[in-house]
Design a protein around this motif. Structure first.
Motif, PDB file in Angstrom:
ATOM      1  N   GLU A 219     -19.882   8.706  -7.859  1.00 32.52           N
ATOM      2  CA  GLU A 219     -20.039   9.339  -6.351  1.00 32.52           C
ATOM      3  C   GLU A 219     -20.373   8.626  -5.557  1.00 32.52           C
TER       4      GLU A 219
ATOM      5  N   GLU B 286       0.590   3.723   1.919  1.00 36.08           N
ATOM      6  CA  GLU B 286       0.945   3.940   3.253  1.00 36.08           C
ATOM      7  C   GLU B 286       2.264   3.088   3.816  1.00 36.08           C
TER       8      GLU B 286
ATOM      9  N   LEU C   6     -19.074   5.637  -4.870  1.00 38.66           N
ATOM     10  CA  LEU C   6     -17.806   4.934  -4.600  1.00 38.66           C
ATOM     11  C   LEU C   6     -16.926   5.924  -4.137  1.00 38.66           C
ATOM     12  N   LYS C   7     -16.892   7.114  -4.069  1.00 35.48           N
ATOM     13  CA  LYS C   7     -15.982   8.216  -3.701  1.00 35.48           C
ATOM     14  C   LYS C   7     -15.838   8.366  -2.109  1.00 35.48           C
ATOM     15  N   LYS C   8     -15.008   8.698  -1.419  1.00 34.76           N
ATOM     16  CA  LYS C   8     -14.693   8.873  -0.052  1.00 34.76           C
ATOM     17  C   LYS C   8     -15.663   9.825   0.301  1.00 34.76           C
ATOM     18  N   PRO C   9     -16.446   9.728   1.332  1.00 37.09           N
ATOM     19  CA  PRO C   9     -17.415  10.733   1.479  1.00 37.09           C
ATOM     20  C   PRO C   9     -16.623  11.937   2.149  1.00 37.09           C
ATOM     21  N   ALA C  10     -17.525  13.092   2.002  1.00 36.29           N
ATOM     22  CA  ALA C  10     -16.743  14.200   2.004  1.00 36.29           C
ATOM     23  C   ALA C  10     -16.914  14.491   3.767  1.00 36.29           C
ATOM     24  N   ALA C  11     -15.873  15.161   4.112  1.00 36.84           N
ATOM     25  CA  ALA C  11     -15.499  15.427   5.448  1.00 36.84           C
ATOM     26  C   ALA C  11     -16.798  16.117   6.111  1.00 36.84           C
TER      27      ALA C  11
ATOM     28  N   THR D 177       0.608  -1.132  -0.041  1.00 35.42           N
ATOM     29  CA  THR D 177      -0.046  -0.016   0.007  1.00 35.42           C
ATOM     30  C   THR D 177       0.861   1.167   0.040  1.00 35.42           C
TER      31      THR D 177
END
Ligand code: NDP
Length: 293
Positions: free
Chosen positions: A286, A100, A288-293, A98
């Motif tokens: 949309e 990271e 699948l994207k990381k949710p907006a903070a 990964t």
């Protein structure tokens, strides 16, 4: 050993590391190798490589050290016992993992006086040493530039993505999510064909033609997705949902495993539930994207 002869150490002799060490030998490099299972070095030694008796001696032999290990846990397992020999080394880490973990390993190496160039090779062993093959790199640009001739032995094309050691791993993983799911879709298609008396060879031309149609779709939707435009002028999610349900039912009727087509239907239905029926199926991105903070 001639002092003008370029030299390299390769640690890890799975299919990839063997191909890399072989490519360096082909180009006249002095090659030192080390592998946990020493016997895997036999063919390379027969061609002129030097098998280091320990990883410490493999590290001591050359400034440039190519790592081709299963993952980063294997990197620590291989190098950890000889970490005192890392000072001054350039570690071209072509082990996949990964972003990271690539960043953490770059810090680990720096704390021991070494520099890591992270790499993500995009070809199988048969592509190593080939001019048209390509590898993503990230890490210090000056180190990349200084060792570029050697990196171009591994694959003729090199793509330095930036200083962040995670970037090459990220590009690699972007390719891999597409590779594994695409290949899984191929196995699925073959299973469906098989249930209907067709061999993989019978459907190969159709499979290839279908795969060749994808780059056109990628290009068409890239611009729209980046603009957040999912208008249903060309396709509608409601149509797509009906279609993926046909796919699921075709597999169920044939008695073929439905885990993959059912997962696809589930994602399309989530898009419908979110109110995207009249939008393009690109609107699924949309979800699948990381949710907006
Ligand atoms: P393999 O997993 O077959 O071999 C990797 C090497 O890792 C072997 O030399 C193995 O040693 C060594 N190793 C594993 N665990 C340890 C450990 N705990 N301590 C010491 N050595 C260890 O990998 P490949 O050669 O196929 O690939 C190398 C890397 O390249 C992987 O990260 C892979 O994801 C990536 N890659 C592979 C491709 C491919 O088509 N094969 C394509 C693109 C990237 P031993 O021989 O003793 O088992």
């Amino acid at each position: 050993m001639n002092s003008t002869t370029p030299s390299v150490t390769v640690i890890g002799l799975g299919p990839m590391g063997q191909a890399m060490a072989g490519a360096f030998l082909d180009r006249g490099y002095d090659v030192t190798v080390w592998n946990r299972t020493a016997a895997r070095a036999d063919a390379l030694v027969a061609r002129g490589a030097v098998l280091a008796p320990s990883v410490k001696e493999a590290l001591a032999a050359n400034e440039l050290v190519v790592l081709s290990l299963t993952d980063y846990d294997a990197v620590y397992a291989a190098l950890g016992p000889a970490e005192g020999a890392l000072d001054g080394r350039v570690l071209v880490n072509l082990s996949s993992d990964t972003p990271e973990k690539a960043r953490a390993a770059a810090r680990w190496a720096a704390e021991r006086g070494a520099v890591q160039l992270t790499g993500g090779v995009t070809v199988p062993p048969s592509g190593i040493g080939q001019a048209e093959s390509s590898t993503f790199y990230s890490g210090p640009r000056d180190v990349f530039d200084r060792h570029r001739p050697a990196l171009e032995v591994i694959t003729g094309r090199t793509d330095h993505r930036g200083e962040d050691p995670g970037l090459a791993a990220l590009m690699y993983q972007i390719g891999m999510v597409m590779f594994w799911t695409s290949m899984l879709s191929y196995w699925q298609a073959i299973a469906l064909a098989d249930a209907n008396g067709l061999k993989a060879a019978d459907v190969l031309p159709h499979a290839v033609e279908t795969a060749h149609s994808l780059p056109g779709f990628f290009a068409f939707y890239a611009e729209r997705v980046d603009a957040g435009r999912h208008t249903g002028d060309v396709d509608r999610l409601a149509m797509g949902t009906a279609s993926v349900e046909h796919v699921l039912h075709t597999h169920a009727d044939a008695g073929v495993d439905t885990a993959l087509p059912a997962a696809v239907v589930e994602l399309f239905r989530r898009g419908m539930d979110a109110g995207h029926a009249a939008d393009s199926f690109s609107s699924l991105v949309e979800l699948l994207k990381k949710p907006a903070a």
